[in-house]
Enzyme design. Sequence first.
Site, PDB file in Angstrom:
ATOM      1  N   CYS A 281     -57.395 -13.492  10.478  1.00 42.46           N
ATOM      2  CA  CYS A 281     -56.296 -13.618  11.452  1.00 42.46           C
ATOM      3  C   CYS A 281     -55.023 -14.183  10.837  1.00 42.46           C
ATOM      4  CB  CYS A 281     -56.748 -14.444  12.662  1.00 42.46           C
ATOM      5  SG  CYS A 281     -57.082 -16.196  12.324  1.00 42.46           S
ATOM      6  N   HIS A 329     -57.341 -19.735  15.720  1.00 45.13           N
ATOM      7  CA  HIS A 329     -57.022 -18.303  15.725  1.00 45.13           C
ATOM      8  C   HIS A 329     -55.526 -18.123  15.957  1.00 45.13           C
ATOM      9  CE1 HIS A 329     -58.083 -14.073  15.853  1.00 45.13           C
ATOM     10  NE2 HIS A 329     -57.339 -13.917  16.935  1.00 45.13           N
ATOM     11  N   HIS A 341     -53.703  -8.608  16.313  1.00 47.91           N
ATOM     12  CA  HIS A 341     -54.451  -9.645  15.595  1.00 47.91           C
ATOM     13  C   HIS A 341     -55.673  -9.046  14.903  1.00 47.91           C
ATOM     14  CE1 HIS A 341     -57.736 -10.679  18.802  1.00 47.91           C
ATOM     15  NE2 HIS A 341     -57.306  -9.453  18.989  1.00 47.91           N
TER      16      HIS A 341
END
Length: 367
Positions: A281, A329, A341
Site C-alpha cells: 500500500c 494502511h 490502493h
Amino acid sequence: MSTGTDRGTGRRALITTAVAVVCAVTVLAAPGTAFASPAPTPTPSATPSASATPVSNKDLEAVRTKLDALYHAASVATDAYNAAEEQTKKQSAEIVELAKKIVKGQEKLDELKDRAGAAARSQYRTGGIPDEAQLLLSDNPQAFLDGTGRVLQGQRATKGLISELTRTQQDLKQYTADASAQWQQLEKNRQAKAAATKKITTQIAAAEKLESQLEKQEKERLAKLEQQAALKAQTAWLDSGALKDATGKATSPGKAAVAYATAQLGKPYEWGAEGPSTYDCSGLTSQAWASAGHPIPRTSQEQWKQLPHVAVKDMRPGDLIIYFADASHVALYIGDGAIIHAPRPGRTVTVAGAGSMPILGVVRPDA
C-alpha cells in the site's frame, strides 16, 4: 454411509476448527509467546464433497472477520519491515560517509604529523639556544632581530599545527564512535526486519490456510460478503455528509500522482514492494508521489506522522487517506469518493470506496 446432514455438520466443524487454529496463529506472531499446538486438521478423507451442506453465512462471516484481522496484522508487520528497511538504507549510507571521513581524517593526521616532525627537526638543528644568548653571540644584531620575527611567526604556526593536530585526532575519535553506533543500530534494524518478516509470513500463511478450507462456491460467497461489507461502510460514510462540501481540485503534482497510480491498476500486491511490477500500500503511494516530484516517507505510519494533515471535507485528488487507528494502511484519493490502493496479499491494485475502511485522517504531500 454418512448422510448429507452429517457431511454438513462436519463441514461446519471443519471451518470452526480452522478459525480457532487461526486465532492461535494470531497469538503465535507475538515474540516470546507460548502457545498450545492447534487441533489436528481433519484428513482429506474427512473433507466433504461439493454436495455437502454449505457453510452458513454466520460461519463465513466469522471467516471474513478473522481474515481481516490476519491481513491487518500482516499489514502492521509490513509497515514495521518497511520502516526497518528504510533505516537500514539510511544507516548504511551514513556508515559509508563516516568511513570516507575516517580515511580523509587519517590522511590529514598523517600529513600533520609529518609537518610536526619537520618542525621538531628544525628546532633541533638550531640547538635550542635561548634568544638572549643568540643576540649576544650575533655579529649582526639587526639580522638577528629580523630572524627573531620569523621565529615568532614559526612558533605561532607550530601552535596552530598542534591545535589542528588535536582537532583532527578528536574528529577521528568521534567519527569512529559514530560509525560504531551506526553499526549497532544497523544490526538492531536487521533483527527487526527478520522479526517482521516472520510475522508477515506467519499471518499470510494462516490466512491462506483458512481460505483453502473453503469450497469454490464458499469462496465466491465470502467475496460477496466482503463486497457487501465494503459497500455498507462506503454508503454510511457518504450518507454522513463527509463529502458534502468537498470541492478540492487536484494540483499538477496531484494529477501526476493519480495518473501514476492509475497506470498500476491490476498489478499484484506484494508486501515490501515498491514497483514497478508489484506494490504494497505505501509502496504505491510513495512511488506515485515520487513520480510527481514530491518524495514522501516510505511507510503509511510515517506518511501520517510527517505529512501535513487536512480535513476530510477539504481533501482533493492526490491526497493520501490513512486508515485504521494504527495508520497501517494508506490509499491515494482520486476524487468522487474513490481511492486507488494496493489492498492485501492475493489482491491487485484497484479502485475502491474511500469510506470502505475506517478512516484515520488525510495527509497532503504537496501542501
